[in-house]
Design an enzyme around this catalytic site. Structure first.
Site, PDB file in Angstrom:
ATOM      1  N   ASP A  45      18.382  46.257  22.942  1.00  0.00           N
ATOM      2  CA  ASP A  45      18.383  45.373  23.798  1.00  0.00           C
ATOM      3  C   ASP A  45      17.140  45.346  24.392  1.00  0.00           C
ATOM      4  O   ASP A  45      16.787  45.991  25.242  1.00  0.00           O
ATOM      5  CB  ASP A  45      19.482  45.895  24.690  1.00  0.00           C
ATOM      6  CG  ASP A  45      19.798  44.487  25.725  1.00  0.00           C
ATOM      7  OD1 ASP A  45      19.725  43.081  25.211  1.00  0.00           O
ATOM      8  OD2 ASP A  45      20.226  45.069  26.979  1.00  0.00           O
ATOM      9  N   GLU A  76      18.414  42.252  19.507  1.00  0.00           N
ATOM     10  CA  GLU A  76      18.885  41.176  20.103  1.00  0.00           C
ATOM     11  C   GLU A  76      17.728  40.417  20.271  1.00  0.00           C
ATOM     12  O   GLU A  76      16.890  40.550  21.014  1.00  0.00           O
ATOM     13  CB  GLU A  76      19.519  41.424  21.575  1.00  0.00           C
ATOM     14  CG  GLU A  76      20.363  40.355  22.217  1.00  0.00           C
ATOM     15  CD  GLU A  76      21.101  40.914  23.334  1.00  0.00           C
ATOM     16  OE1 GLU A  76      21.099  39.980  24.524  1.00  0.00           O
ATOM     17  OE2 GLU A  76      22.088  41.627  23.105  1.00  0.00           O
ATOM     18  N   ASP A 127      22.439  47.828  29.258  1.00  0.00           N
ATOM     19  CA  ASP A 127      21.564  47.610  28.353  1.00  0.00           C
ATOM     20  C   ASP A 127      21.703  48.603  27.129  1.00  0.00           C
ATOM     21  O   ASP A 127      21.425  48.159  26.035  1.00  0.00           O
ATOM     22  CB  ASP A 127      20.019  47.760  28.893  1.00  0.00           C
ATOM     23  CG  ASP A 127      20.147  47.150  30.212  1.00  0.00           C
ATOM     24  OD1 ASP A 127      19.506  45.953  30.245  1.00  0.00           O
ATOM     25  OD2 ASP A 127      20.222  47.503  31.296  1.00  0.00           O
TER      26      ASP A 127
END
Length: 187
Positions: free
Chosen positions: A9, A69, A144
Site C-alpha cells: 500500500d 494498490e 496501511d
C-alpha cells in the site's frame, strides 16, 4: 503449489506491506507491517528508504509476485505526484528482483474483500481478520499494513480467474452478444 504474494500500500509517510503464503490454494498471513517515512524530511531520502526496505522485504521473504494498490486520483496534484513516485520506487525494487507486479485499484481491492467498493479501511481490516482467522494481536494499529495485506489477498482471489475481455450489462446483453452460444428452444 506454494506461492508467496507481497502486497504493498504505497504511501509517502507510511507505506504498508503484507505477505501471504498460498499453500494448497489456502491463503495464510506470513506478516504485515509498515515502512515509517515520517522522520525523513527530504523526499528523495524517503524514496531511497522505500527502495532499501522493499528490497530487504523481497530478499527476506522471496515473494513470487507483488500486488500493489494503484494511487487514486485526488484533487491535490502534488500529493498525487509524490504518491506516484513512492509507488514507482516500490515497483522498481520488485522489477530489480524479477518479481512480477500486479496493480489493483483501491475500489477493486475493497470490492474483492467486502463486496463494497466504498468500504472503509476498518471494514477491510475486519474482513481480513475473518478470512485469514487472524487474532486481535495479529492486527496492527496501522491500516496501511492491512490495506497492503488486502492487495495481496485481492491478488490471491484473482489467481486462476482470468478476467473476460468482454463485459456484459446482464443476461440479455450476454445473449445478444453470444448468439452462437445460446440454444434456440422450439415453442
Amino acid at each position: 503449489m506454494e506461492k508467496i504474494i507481497l502486497g504493498i500500500d504505497p504511501g509517502t509517510n507510511i507505506m504498508g506491506y503484507g505477505l501471504l503464503k498460498v499453500k494448497d490454494n489456502k491463503p495464510l498471513m506470513i506478516t504485515m507491517g509498515v515502512i515509517d517515512l515520517r522522520n525523513f524530511g527530504d523526499g528523495y531520502l524517503k524514496l531511497g528508504h522505500i527502495f532499501e526496505r522493499v528490497t530487504g522485504i523481497i530478499d527476506e521473504w522471496l515473494p513470487d509476485e507483488m500486488a500493489i494498490e494503484a494511487p487514486f486520483f485526488g484533487k491535490n496534484v502534488q500529493s498525487m505526484l509524490k504518491l506516484g513516485r513512492a509507488q514507482g520506487v516500490a515497483i522498481a525494487a520488485a522489477i530489480h528482483h524479477g518479481v512480477p507486479i500486479h496493480e489493483y485499484a483501491p475500489m477493486k481491492i475493497k470490492m474483492a474483500l467486502t463486496g463494497n467498493g466504498n468500504a472503509s479501511k476498518e471494514q477491510v481490516a475486519g474482513m481480513l481478520q475473518r478470512l485469514l482467522n487472524l487474532k486481535e494481536q495479529d492486527m496492527t494499529k496501522f491500516m496501511d499494513a492491512t490495506d497492503a495485506l488486502g492487495a495481496a489477498y485481492c491478488h490471491y482471489m484473482q489467481m486462476g480467474r482470468p478476467e473476460s475481455p468482454a463485459h456484459y450489462r446482464g443476461w440479455k446483453d450476454f445473449i445478444n452478444k453470444n448468439q452462437d452460444k445460446v440454444s434456440k428452444r422450439k415453442q
